[in-house]
Design a protein around this motif. Sequence first.
Motif, PDB file in Angstrom:
ATOM      1  N   TYR A   1      59.533  76.740  38.214  1.00 15.42           N
ATOM      2  CA  TYR A   1      60.720  77.345  38.815  1.00 15.42           C
ATOM      3  C   TYR A   1      60.722  78.854  38.613  1.00 15.42           C
ATOM      4  CZ  TYR A   1      62.461  72.627  39.390  1.00 15.42           C
ATOM      5  OH  TYR A   1      62.605  71.329  39.775  1.00 15.42           O
ATOM      6  N   ARG A   2      60.151  79.321  37.480  1.00 16.84           N
ATOM      7  CA  ARG A   2      60.026  80.756  37.289  1.00 16.84           C
ATOM      8  C   ARG A   2      59.049  81.339  38.307  1.00 16.84           C
ATOM      9  NH1 ARG A   2      57.079  82.275  32.018  1.00 16.84           N
ATOM     10  NH2 ARG A   2      55.337  81.809  33.417  1.00 16.84           N
ATOM     11  N   ASP A   3      57.981  80.581  38.550  1.00 17.30           N
ATOM     12  CA  ASP A   3      57.001  81.035  39.537  1.00 17.30           C
ATOM     13  C   ASP A   3      57.588  81.067  40.940  1.00 17.30           C
ATOM     14  OD1 ASP A   3      55.184  81.283  37.511  1.00 17.30           O
ATOM     15  OD2 ASP A   3      54.172  79.364  37.924  1.00 17.30           O
ATOM     16  N   LEU A   4      58.626  80.218  41.169  1.00 17.22           N
ATOM     17  CA  LEU A   4      59.271  80.212  42.483  1.00 17.22           C
ATOM     18  C   LEU A   4      59.787  81.603  42.824  1.00 17.22           C
ATOM     19  CD1 LEU A   4      60.556  78.694  44.950  1.00 17.22           C
ATOM     20  CD2 LEU A   4      62.566  78.347  43.508  1.00 17.22           C
TER      21      LEU A   4
ATOM     22  N   THR B   1      61.109  70.637  47.012  1.00 18.37           N
ATOM     23  CA  THR B   1      61.961  69.480  47.267  1.00 18.37           C
ATOM     24  C   THR B   1      63.208  69.517  46.401  1.00 18.37           C
ATOM     25  OG1 THR B   1      60.088  68.085  47.904  1.00 18.37           O
ATOM     26  CG2 THR B   1      62.081  66.965  47.167  1.00 18.37           C
ATOM     27  N   VAL B   2      63.039  69.793  45.123  1.00 21.30           N
ATOM     28  CA  VAL B   2      64.188  69.873  44.214  1.00 21.30           C
ATOM     29  C   VAL B   2      65.147  70.974  44.653  1.00 21.30           C
ATOM     30  CG1 VAL B   2      64.906  70.386  41.842  1.00 21.30           C
ATOM     31  CG2 VAL B   2      62.933  68.906  42.251  1.00 21.30           C
ATOM     32  N   VAL B   3      64.609  72.104  45.060  1.00 18.12           N
ATOM     33  CA  VAL B   3      65.455  73.208  45.521  1.00 18.12           C
ATOM     34  C   VAL B   3      66.218  72.805  46.777  1.00 18.12           C
ATOM     35  CG1 VAL B   3      65.429  75.554  46.467  1.00 18.12           C
ATOM     36  CG2 VAL B   3      64.021  74.997  44.479  1.00 18.12           C
ATOM     37  N   MET B   4      65.551  72.147  47.721  1.00 13.60           N
ATOM     38  CA  MET B   4      66.222  71.693  48.943  1.00 13.60           C
ATOM     39  C   MET B   4      67.374  70.746  48.630  1.00 13.60           C
ATOM     40  SD  MET B   4      63.467  71.054  51.989  1.00 13.60           S
ATOM     41  CE  MET B   4      62.273  70.164  51.010  1.00 13.60           C
ATOM     42  N   VAL B   5      67.115  69.774  47.755  1.00  9.78           N
ATOM     43  CA  VAL B   5      68.163  68.812  47.397  1.00  9.78           C
ATOM     44  C   VAL B   5      69.326  69.523  46.719  1.00  9.78           C
ATOM     45  CG1 VAL B   5      68.713  66.815  45.965  1.00  9.78           C
ATOM     46  CG2 VAL B   5      66.558  66.877  47.234  1.00  9.78           C
ATOM     47  N   ALA B   6      69.030  70.462  45.825  1.00 13.00           N
ATOM     48  CA  ALA B   6      70.081  71.176  45.107  1.00 13.00           C
ATOM     49  C   ALA B   6      70.955  71.991  46.060  1.00 13.00           C
ATOM     50  CB  ALA B   6      69.459  72.089  44.041  1.00 13.00           C
ATOM     51  N   VAL B   7      70.324  72.698  46.998  1.00 14.19           N
ATOM     52  CA  VAL B   7      71.092  73.518  47.950  1.00 14.19           C
ATOM     53  C   VAL B   7      71.926  72.628  48.870  1.00 14.19           C
ATOM     54  CG1 VAL B   7      70.920  75.129  49.892  1.00 14.19           C
ATOM     55  CG2 VAL B   7      69.479  75.448  47.871  1.00 14.19           C
TER      56      VAL B   7
ATOM     57  N   ARG C   1      55.836  83.878  48.602  1.00 11.10           N
ATOM     58  CA  ARG C   1      55.881  82.977  49.754  1.00 11.10           C
ATOM     59  C   ARG C   1      57.005  81.962  49.610  1.00 11.10           C
ATOM     60  NH1 ARG C   1      52.636  78.340  50.969  1.00 11.10           N
ATOM     61  NH2 ARG C   1      51.543  78.684  49.003  1.00 11.10           N
ATOM     62  N   TYR C   2      57.123  81.330  48.428  1.00 12.25           N
ATOM     63  CA  TYR C   2      58.179  80.358  48.195  1.00 12.25           C
ATOM     64  C   TYR C   2      59.560  81.016  48.208  1.00 12.25           C
ATOM     65  CZ  TYR C   2      54.700  76.861  46.736  1.00 12.25           C
ATOM     66  OH  TYR C   2      53.670  75.973  46.691  1.00 12.25           O
ATOM     67  N   PHE C   3      59.655  82.142  47.520  1.00  6.88           N
ATOM     68  CA  PHE C   3      60.947  82.821  47.434  1.00  6.88           C
ATOM     69  C   PHE C   3      61.422  83.271  48.808  1.00  6.88           C
ATOM     70  CE2 PHE C   3      63.488  86.721  46.772  1.00  6.88           C
ATOM     71  CZ  PHE C   3      64.544  86.161  46.069  1.00  6.88           C
ATOM     72  N   HIS C   4      60.504  83.841  49.586  1.00  7.93           N
ATOM     73  CA  HIS C   4      60.874  84.283  50.930  1.00  7.93           C
ATOM     74  C   HIS C   4      61.242  83.091  51.812  1.00  7.93           C
ATOM     75  CE1 HIS C   4      58.482  88.280  50.406  1.00  7.93           C
ATOM     76  NE2 HIS C   4      59.697  88.358  49.934  1.00  7.93           N
TER      77      HIS C   4
ATOM     78  N   GLY D   1      53.916  72.361  44.021  1.00  6.03           N
ATOM     79  CA  GLY D   1      54.666  73.213  44.941  1.00  6.03           C
ATOM     80  C   GLY D   1      55.638  72.420  45.797  1.00  6.03           C
ATOM     81  N   SER D   2      55.190  71.291  46.334  1.00  3.83           N
ATOM     82  CA  SER D   2      56.073  70.476  47.171  1.00  3.83           C
ATOM     83  C   SER D   2      57.226  69.912  46.362  1.00  3.83           C
ATOM     84  CB  SER D   2      55.278  69.343  47.829  1.00  3.83           C
ATOM     85  OG  SER D   2      54.755  68.459  46.852  1.00  3.83           O
ATOM     86  N   ALA D   3      56.982  69.553  45.093  1.00  2.95           N
ATOM     87  CA  ALA D   3      58.048  69.001  44.246  1.00  2.95           C
ATOM     88  C   ALA D   3      59.113  70.043  43.964  1.00  2.95           C
ATOM     89  CB  ALA D   3      57.454  68.474  42.941  1.00  2.95           C
TER      90      ALA D   3
END
Length: 569
Positions: free
Chosen positions: A72-75, A276-282, A80-83, A271-273
């Motif tokens: 998550y820190r790397d996110l 995915t967690v971020v999508m569910v949280a948002v 690319r992920y952050f953008h 990366g996909s996990a």
Amino acid sequence: MSRFRFWRRWGGLDLLRWSIVLFFLVFLIVPLLSIFLVSLTGEPVNLFGSLVNPAIFQSTVEKLSGASLEGYRDLWEESRYFHALVNSLKLSTGVACWVTLMCIPMAYAFARTDMPGKKWFAALSTVPLVMPTFIAAYAFTLMFGQTGWVNHIWRALGGDGVLFEIKSMLGIILVQVFFFFPYALWPMVAAFKAADGALEEASRNLGAKSGLTFVMVTLSLAVPGILSAMLLVFTISFSDFGTPIIMAPKELNLIVVEAYREIAGFFNWSGSAILTVVMVAVAALFFWLQRWVIKGREYGTISGKPVVTRPVRHKGALAGLMIYTSVVLAVPLLAVGSIFLSSVATTWGHHALPNGYTLRHYATIFHSSTSNIVNSLVLASGALVLSVIIATFISYFVIRRGSAKLDFLSSMPLVVPGIALGIALIQTFNTAPLHLTGTALLLIIAYTIRRMPYMIRSTMGTMMAIRKEMEEASVNLGASPLLAVVTVVGPLLLPGISAGAILVFVTVIKETSITILMAPTSWAPMSLAVFQNLLRGEFYTASAMSILIIAIVVVLQLVARRLTKEQLY
């Protein structure tokens, strides 16, 4: 003997209730937990295998011992992920704001005026709901692409190039705005109808002009419903996979597309996990905000007299609202028309209209894609049967037994984006002992979990209207509670089951994200066939298959409306 009586009285229903809980535990809770653990460990985690195999258990323990939040820190550090996250939030915010502003005049027209043709406008407002979003995205490329007919007209009128670049953030926003607006329109219509007309009358009696009354009184009273609709559209836009996968250019990163590429293209579980967690949280956050806005927030006055709101009959206002509504509805209608023209065109692109017309594309899909049609019907029927059985008993347990646990579990799929659920299921069932990834069974289960809430809400409403005395009379005559539910409550639930069943069938036929991610080649449904044809450049057969999907959805929705006697105006 006493044990037999206890089992006869309670055992059947209790066993069924715990079986439903187990279903959600195995196919929803554990997959979401697994994908969360993968996001912490960076490696696949086999929770089911850990229960039956000591070696797998030891491996899982070793992986969990190295769990950290580094991913998550790397996110935040991985641009690319952050953008992708930032772009998705920008997209959803823009769509939610545009849809809200666009729907306010239409919602007011439906709720508070005698606008001519209101019945027909209401029916046409459901057109965007019958098209899968990736088909809508393709329709917009037919209209606004480099060789689209709109740009042919634009250049014929003296314009240069194209009106705008369709494969861009603006293009995605426009598709979502014109195909998601019904999700906001009808809640906003209800909000305007619920607003107390007495306050508007008082405002006008005190000398306020109509425009000031609308802004300061009418709009203010509808604010809770408008905010709720805005948050709902934000969640839908954020979770949409069909539009970005067709229209997002390579330089535009969006979180749903990145998650799909990580799992389908690179097999990057970590990366996909995380995505995915971020999508569910948002999605969960904004779903909760939408519920919070609705709960207990109604503005009005308390009086003993019913308030009758006089509909607006000002000719100028009605003419303006009618023209505005016609322009908004013309866009999705022209999109459907563009798909139809493409389905009967010999070739199209050199001129505004096709060079010729033929029905051979339909002959092609019925000859070479019959298996896709059959697969769609079989898969949708499987999800339908499973949804009917589970939803019927969930409604019973929630309404009759007050089962908050099942009510919570059955609502969870509403906050899980389709692409997130697909990734979680693939990761969880990719190895023994439950190696279901790549099977039709797991695809049917995924459809069921994703679309079951529609069935449950439909059956719950009907369940509330069924008197408990009828069920109790059956039990008093010697039937077990389970038999009473099946033979007495079940038939009385048929209207709600029928409406919900058609809605489940329709949404499964249109399902995009789970289908593209999970459907095995041997069970490819129509939506996957359209997507693959678009990727291969077989645009005309893709259009013909799209029209077939739209036709099936329209027919089923007409049947559902007749069964439920819906009034949309």
